[in-house]
Design a protein around this motif. Structure first.
Motif: not given
Lengths: 454, 95
Positions: A66-70, A251-252, A254-255, A257-258, A261-262, B63, B84-85, B91-92
């Motif tokens: 939810n926080e990152y919309g992923l 890009k994928i 990095r998403a 990894e974020l 880690k979080k 959020l 979104q944060d 990052y991307m």
């Protein structure tokens, strides 16, 4: 603004339209402190450890999503190979522990657990034997616990007795789950050179060199890669195509990894690694086969498929490795037949065959994956198919695997339906030429030479 | 991004209509979310696209709750909202 609207909208589009998602967050969990010669006590220790360490996994993953919309599609656990934990050479002990694992996973909302695993590349112990004997029962009576067996490595060669034994286990498992098209076999992977930090199922297990527990993230986005290639157009040469894939993979990754880690920080667990694999799902557009089509092949399986796939697999790895220092697992392109809409079409049309798939697995991640074959295929032929795939991994120093379903009572051209992420597959034809005498020899194919490779 | 900020990106995409920016901005103000930057454009002839950078350090909402408040403010309009944060873009899109 810190980011341009184009960048923001690109990310939104990758998630909403191209189905970029975090396929799985997998909690790797060591069970080395759960061993006990009493099956009931062992099962209880394993259960308690899962409940204690993974209780917040599902909720934590939802929070981060939810926080990152992923979107995070699956929450999973990978365990120390169970054959190293249950010190009892009795099939019933393994069944008891496996059922405890399955129940604990269901209670905390985990989708799959990996680690019903044995390593028999050189030979079996009495414990491995009991564990494998219990396997058809475990796979047909549990929903979430996935099995894997290591049959070969480049350093040990190929255990041919193991290939034959496992072909019979596969047949037995298919029969026991005949009412669901043999779905038990979809939870069983046979490996050559497996990785010990793989977040993907059914082949995930938590290796001996890993820490007490860690978060392993599997990220996927074949749709996003396809979209980037579509924008590039049919005129671009292969160098440009590879460059575009690398940028998209970056890009994928990095998403992923974020998120990894979080989530690790959120759960107070170490961040293990990130597996950037293009893993398709049956959803429209979420397909590795369609990437090959966008590159210019009429269907996956066409001549040129192996070359196209080699480039794709390599470019994905190069982009991913630049994006993160924690890349591990399998990290490449998967070509499961039943989980990929374009591969299903190609198999139905006869454009892709078992033999072409075998060739393609020599240049991409994993191997003969989610392939349905006639249920009356003999154990010897099945063992020979397994041995061939092990040989590709063994000689080329790479991971290969077999996840194959001899669908009971099904004939070529008919379909099996597994539902969900596992999808559906047409029954593919298998060569009718006999390998019986070869398989019945048994023994072990010695480890291949590592030099003079021409 | 300052240490005392919790930045988010709000994206609103859909059919253009009167008062979208006003309604979204009002919903954010009512919930103590400070808008730092706005970028709005019409893609093609009719697709409204707004990206908005904001600070939610003074808001107690999560959020999903912020998303719901913004969605409620433009209910009935054909618009998609994503919150979104900012770290995901960091990052991307940045090495």
């Amino acid at each position: 603004m810190k980011f341009s609207s184009e960048e923001i909208l690109e990310t939104i589009g990758m998630i909403a339209e191209d189905k970029l998602d975090i396929r799985t967050v997998t909690l790797g969990l060591s069970l080395l402190d759960c061993s006990d010669p009493d099956p009931a006590a062992c099962a209880l220790k394993v259960r308690n450890k899962i409940l204690a360490k993974a209780a917040n996994l599902s909720k934590g993953a939802d929070f981060i999503a939810n926080e990152y919309g992923l979107p995070i599609v699956n929450k999973r656990i990978s365990l120390t190979p169970i054959s190293q934990i249950v010190p009892i050479a009795e099939p019933s002990a393994f069944i008891e522990v496996a059922q405890a694992v399955d129940k604990a996973a269901a209670e905390i909302g985990v989708d799959f657990v990996g680690g019903y695993t044995a390593m028999i590349q050189k030979g079996v112990t009495s414990i491995d034997k009991a564990m494998i004997e219990a396997m058809p029962e475990v796979l047909s009576t549990t929903d979430r616990f996935c099995a894997s067996v290591i049959l070969a490595t480049t350093k040990a060669g190929i255990n041919m007795d193991g290939c034959y034994t496992m072909s019979k286990v596969i047949k037995d498992t298919a029969e026991r789950t005949a009412d669901r098209d043999g779905i038990g076999c979809a939870k069983l992977v046979l490996f050559c050179n497996p990785v010990e930090d793989n977040p993907f199922m059914a082949g995930g297990f938590y290796g001996a060199g890993e820490s007490e527990s860690s978060i392993l993230v599997g990220v996927s986005g074949p749709g996003a890669v396809r979209r980037a290639l579509e924008k590039l157009g049919p005129e671009a040469d292969m160098g440009e195509v590879a460059e575009t894939i690398k940028k998209c993979a970056f890009k994928i990754t990095r998403a992923g990894e974020l998120v990894g880690k979080k989530l690790a920080a959120h759960l107070g667990v170490a961040f293990g690694n990130l597996d950037l694999s293009l893993a398709p799902t049956p959803a429209e557009g979420d397909s590795v086969g369609q990437i090959l089509e966008t590159m210019g092949l009429a269907m996956p399986g066409a001549p040129g498929s192996t070359a196209a796939l080699m480039m794709l697999n390599d470019a994905v790895k190069k982009g991913g490795l630049f994006a993160s220092s924690s890349v591990g697992g399998l990290s490449g392109a998967f070509i499961p037949v039943s989980e990929d809409a374009s591969m299903i079409e190609a198999a139905k049309a006869g454009a892709i065959t078992l033999e072409k798939l075998e060739a393609m697995t020599s240049v991409c991640s994993v191997g003969l994956d989610m392939i349905a074959i006639p249920g009356d295929t003999s154990s010897e032929t099945l063992a020979a198919i397994i041995a061939d795939e092990m040989a590709i991994g063994c000689a080329n120093n790479k991971t290969t695997a077999v996840r194959i379903i001899p669908a009971p009572n099904k004939k070529i051209g008919e379909f099996v339906h597994f539902g969900g992420l596992l999808g559906k597959a047409p029954i593919m034809p298998v060569s009718q030429v006999s390998a019986d005498t070869f398989i019945k020899r048994g023994g072990r194919i010695p480890a291949p030479l590592q030099s003079l490779k021409n | 991004m300052g240490k005392n900020k919790k930045c988010i990106v709000v994206t609103v995409i859909g059919k253009d209509d009167i008062g979208i920016v006003a309604k979204v901005a009002t919903a954010m103000a009512e919930n103590s979310i400070n808008i730092i930057d706005i970028n709005q454009k019409i893609l093609g002839d009719e697709i409204f696209a707004m990206t908005l950078l904001a600070d939610r350090v003074k808001s107690d909402l999560s959020l999903p709750e912020i998303t719901d408040k913004i969605k409620a403010s433009i209910k009935g309009m054909s618009l998609e909202v994503t919150v979104q944060d900012t770290e995901v873009f960091q990052y991307m899109h940045r090495v």
